[in-house]
Design a protein around this motif. Structure first.
Motif, PDB file in Angstrom:
ATOM      1  N   PHE A 216       0.818  -1.213   0.000  1.00  0.00           N
ATOM      2  CA  PHE A 216       0.000   0.000   0.000  1.00  0.00           C
ATOM      3  C   PHE A 216       0.852   1.262   0.000  1.00  0.00           C
ATOM      4  N   ALA A 217       1.853   1.318   0.854  1.00  0.00           N
ATOM      5  CA  ALA A 217       2.700   2.519   0.967  1.00  0.00           C
ATOM      6  C   ALA A 217       4.153   2.136   0.720  1.00  0.00           C
ATOM      7  N   GLY A 218       4.402   1.560  -0.441  1.00  0.00           N
ATOM      8  CA  GLY A 218       5.746   1.100  -0.773  1.00  0.00           C
ATOM      9  C   GLY A 218       6.777   2.211  -0.850  1.00  0.00           C
ATOM     10  N   HIS A 219       6.335   3.460  -1.070  1.00  0.00           N
ATOM     11  CA  HIS A 219       7.263   4.593  -1.158  1.00  0.00           C
ATOM     12  C   HIS A 219       7.394   5.339   0.167  1.00  0.00           C
ATOM     13  N   GLY A 220       6.729   4.835   1.207  1.00  0.00           N
ATOM     14  CA  GLY A 220       6.862   5.414   2.530  1.00  0.00           C
ATOM     15  C   GLY A 220       6.174   6.759   2.694  1.00  0.00           C
ATOM     16  N   VAL A 221       6.449   7.381   3.836  1.00  0.00           N
ATOM     17  CA  VAL A 221       5.835   8.679   4.149  1.00  0.00           C
ATOM     18  C   VAL A 221       6.271   9.748   3.153  1.00  0.00           C
ATOM     19  N   ALA A 222       7.532   9.684   2.734  1.00  0.00           N
ATOM     20  CA  ALA A 222       8.027  10.671   1.768  1.00  0.00           C
ATOM     21  C   ALA A 222       7.242  10.587   0.466  1.00  0.00           C
ATOM     22  N   GLY A 223       6.903   9.376   0.043  1.00  0.00           N
ATOM     23  CA  GLY A 223       6.113   9.206  -1.173  1.00  0.00           C
ATOM     24  C   GLY A 223       4.718   9.762  -1.025  1.00  0.00           C
ATOM     25  N   ILE A 224       4.112   9.537   0.150  1.00  0.00           N
ATOM     26  CA  ILE A 224       2.766  10.070   0.395  1.00  0.00           C
ATOM     27  C   ILE A 224       2.790  11.599   0.383  1.00  0.00           C
ATOM     28  N   THR A 225       3.819  12.184   1.004  1.00  0.00           N
ATOM     29  CA  THR A 225       3.934  13.649   1.028  1.00  0.00           C
ATOM     30  C   THR A 225       4.136  14.204  -0.374  1.00  0.00           C
ATOM     31  N   ALA A 226       5.046  13.589  -1.134  1.00  0.00           N
ATOM     32  CA  ALA A 226       5.268  14.047  -2.506  1.00  0.00           C
ATOM     33  C   ALA A 226       4.006  13.864  -3.336  1.00  0.00           C
ATOM     34  N   GLY A 227       3.298  12.747  -3.123  1.00  0.00           N
ATOM     35  CA  GLY A 227       2.047  12.516  -3.834  1.00  0.00           C
ATOM     36  C   GLY A 227       0.997  13.552  -3.488  1.00  0.00           C
ATOM     37  N   ALA A 228       0.966  13.962  -2.203  1.00  0.00           N
ATOM     38  CA  ALA A 228       0.003  14.989  -1.780  1.00  0.00           C
ATOM     39  C   ALA A 228       0.315  16.333  -2.433  1.00  0.00           C
ATOM     40  N   SER A 229       1.608  16.651  -2.564  1.00  0.00           N
ATOM     41  CA  SER A 229       1.997  17.909  -3.210  1.00  0.00           C
ATOM     42  C   SER A 229       1.557  17.915  -4.671  1.00  0.00           C
ATOM     43  N   VAL A 230       1.669  16.754  -5.334  1.00  0.00           N
ATOM     44  CA  VAL A 230       1.206  16.652  -6.724  1.00  0.00           C
ATOM     45  C   VAL A 230      -0.317  16.646  -6.762  1.00  0.00           C
ATOM     46  N   ALA A 231      -0.947  15.876  -5.847  1.00  0.00           N
ATOM     47  CA  ALA A 231      -2.406  15.773  -5.819  1.00  0.00           C
ATOM     48  C   ALA A 231      -3.061  17.111  -5.515  1.00  0.00           C
ATOM     49  N   ALA A 378       6.142  21.110 -16.773  1.00  0.00           N
ATOM     50  CA  ALA A 378       7.020  22.264 -16.568  1.00  0.00           C
ATOM     51  C   ALA A 378       6.410  23.296 -15.623  1.00  0.00           C
ATOM     52  N   VAL A 379       5.080  23.317 -15.491  1.00  0.00           N
ATOM     53  CA  VAL A 379       4.440  24.381 -14.715  1.00  0.00           C
ATOM     54  C   VAL A 379       3.663  23.895 -13.507  1.00  0.00           C
ATOM     55  N   VAL A 380       3.423  22.584 -13.389  1.00  0.00           N
ATOM     56  CA  VAL A 380       2.595  22.085 -12.293  1.00  0.00           C
ATOM     57  C   VAL A 380       3.230  22.401 -10.939  1.00  0.00           C
ATOM     58  N   GLY A 381       4.530  22.133 -10.765  1.00  0.00           N
ATOM     59  CA  GLY A 381       5.184  22.370  -9.486  1.00  0.00           C
ATOM     60  C   GLY A 381       5.152  23.828  -9.081  1.00  0.00           C
ATOM     61  N   LEU A 382       5.455  24.719 -10.013  1.00  0.00           N
ATOM     62  CA  LEU A 382       5.477  26.147  -9.709  1.00  0.00           C
ATOM     63  C   LEU A 382       4.074  26.655  -9.397  1.00  0.00           C
TER      64      LEU A 382
END
Length: 496
Positions: A216-231, A378-382
């Protein structure tokens, strides 16, 4: 007022200048709760879930559902703040006006500058996503796609993204016709895309397999946080509801209610879509895939027809986001123009259509360029970090105004104050951390450019600054300020 003190415009003055209790500078009150909710859904539900889901899954795996919830929690705390400020200051300026009334002109300008990312640049990103699904739709209908040279920018292996430009121009055409027409189109598109996503969930859950959620969380907490930033990109746009403050009936009640309804609907949809997509195919099959929802339906049904239906829904959904977000950008620029911080052309309203026609076409022309030549990535993160910064400011603005103007009428109040806005700031900062240091550097440069623009143009042309200069002048009285035809403040000539 000492020169070093921030220039603050009171909420009462903002409301009076906008005519928010009557009719705002030629704008007409034509939107009710249903239209405003549809407008909010139109601004929120689109590229983030139809295109960005695969990127979130790539970061978090099956735990992307947790990422969506984490992003939603951030939005909920900030939504409370937007609801309170939207009910107290029902004007078109949204977070820009809220900052002006609490933290001063310089911060307000930088908020408006960041709104160019949230509304303007995101229009370009959304239009690029629309182009991807348009090709998917054409492929399912006629077995043919637009050539890559004409449907993608250089970063994605093409030359120019013509569909992205076309959808921006179509949205501008509808916007200049009038708010009533735009609201009707947005309502129809919102209902359609919700129906399409519900159908997708039904198809996905019909092929649901528990094993697809492991690990379920193979990428750990860091993956969930990065996923939340993208989500989080999937939730961008709910604050556009407050930009309709001068075109909504009974805005003090309608705006807070619409914000909370939209966040609730979007969160339920996103969680269900993510869970059904991964449950049907697994995280690896969805991660990084363009037009991921069409892919899921094609795989589950064994036919391209279902994927074509999803692609059609995405084309409609993403077009409605372009429409709603462009609307928000034009209203922000209108508010900034009234204050003299951007040129006067942006506040002119056509007496025929009651819309800012020149403003709308300028916005369309400027942001069609990056849509034609840049990629979505190119623009999603910014865009995300700019929006999170704005939301942090809005949470702070609630606390400042509670202390400075406690008697200001508020039809909605943030629950669990001050814990809620403090948590809102905290969650925003947490997701900003998840965007990564390269995005931080880009954003710092962007803010530095904005501060320079304010110093060279905004501060010198500020109408509030001009009034302060007249009031504080020594010696012979300075000539009074009058208004030109486009609303710009100029010094009157002696004798008349």
């Amino acid at each position: 007022m000492p020169p070093s003190a921030p220039r603050i415009k009171s909420p009462q003055r903002l409301i009076a200048e906008s005519g928010a209790d009557l009719e705002g500078h030629g704008l007409k009150r034509t939107m009710g709760l249903f239209q405003l909710v549809c407008f909010g859904i139109g601004a929120i539900v689109g590229t983030g879930i139809f295109v960005g889901l695969s990127d979130s899954v790539a970061e978090a795996g099956p735990a992307v559902v947790v990422s969506f919830v984490l992003a939603a929690i951030t939005c909920v705390f900030t939504a409370f703040s937007f609801a309170e400020l939207g009910s107290a200051i029902p004007v078109s300026g949204s977070s820009y006006s809220f900052a002006y009334a609490s933290l001063g002109e310089r911060v307000a300008f930088l908020v408006g500058w960041c709104l160019l990312l949230e509304y303007g640049v995101s229009v370009s990103a959304v239009a690029v996503g629309w182009s991807q699904y348009l090709n998917e739709l054409l492929d399912s209908l006629v077995g043919w796609q637009l050539p890559a040279a004409l449907s993608a920018g250089p970063a994605d292996g093409g030359v120019v993204n013509l569909p992205a430009v076309v959808v921006i121009l179509l949205a501008a055409t509808l916007l200049v016709r009038g708010v009533r027409e735009s609201a009707r189109a947005t309502a129809a598109m919102a209902v359609l895309k919700i129906a399409i996503l519900v159908i997708f969930c039904a198809v996905g859950f019909s092929a649901f397999r528990d094993g697809n959620l492991s690990p379920f969380a193979g990428h750990g907490v860091a993956g969930i946080t990065a996923g939340a930033s993208v989500a989080f990109f999937s939730y961008i746009g709910f604050d556009a509801i407050t930009t309709a403050g001068e075109e909504v009936r009974n805005p003090r009640r309608t705006i807070p209610l619409a914000i909370l309804i939209c966040i609730g609907v979007a969160t339920l949809l996103y969680g269900a879509v993510a869970l059904s997509a991964i449950g049907a195919l697994g995280g690896d099959a969805v991660a990084g895939k363009p037009a991921a929802l069409s892919l899921v339906v094609d795989q589950v049904t064994g036919s391209a027809v279902g994927g074509g239906i999803i692609a059609f829904g995405a084309v409609v959904a993403i077009a409605s986001v372009v429409l709603a977000v462009m609307y928000g950008q034009t209203r922000i620029l209108m508010s900034m123009s009234r204050d003299g911080l951007v040129p006067g052309v942006f506040e002119r309203v056509s007496p025929k259509s009651a819309t800012p026609v020149a403003n709308t076409w300028i916005v369309a022309a400027v942001f069609a360029v990056p849509a034609a030549f840049s990629s979505l990535d190119a623009v999603v993160g910014l865009t995300t970090i700019g929006t999170l910064a704005i939301m942090a400011v809005v949470n702070i603005a609630v606390m400042v105004l509670r202390r400075r103007d406690p008697e200001l009428p508020r039809s909605f109040r943030v629950p669990l104050y001050p814990l809620s806005p403090v948590l809102g700031v905290g969650f925003c900062c947490y997701l900003i951390w998840g965007t990564g240091w390269t995005t931080w550097v880009q954003f710092a440069v962007f803010l530095a450019v904005g501060a320079l623009v304010y110093a060279l143009y905004g501060r010198r042309n500020s109408r509030l600054g001009q009034e302060e200069a007249v009031g504080a002048g020594s010696g012979p009285a300075a000539p009074p300020l009058t208004r030109t035809g486009d609303g710009a403040a100029v010094a009157a000539r002696p004798g008349g």
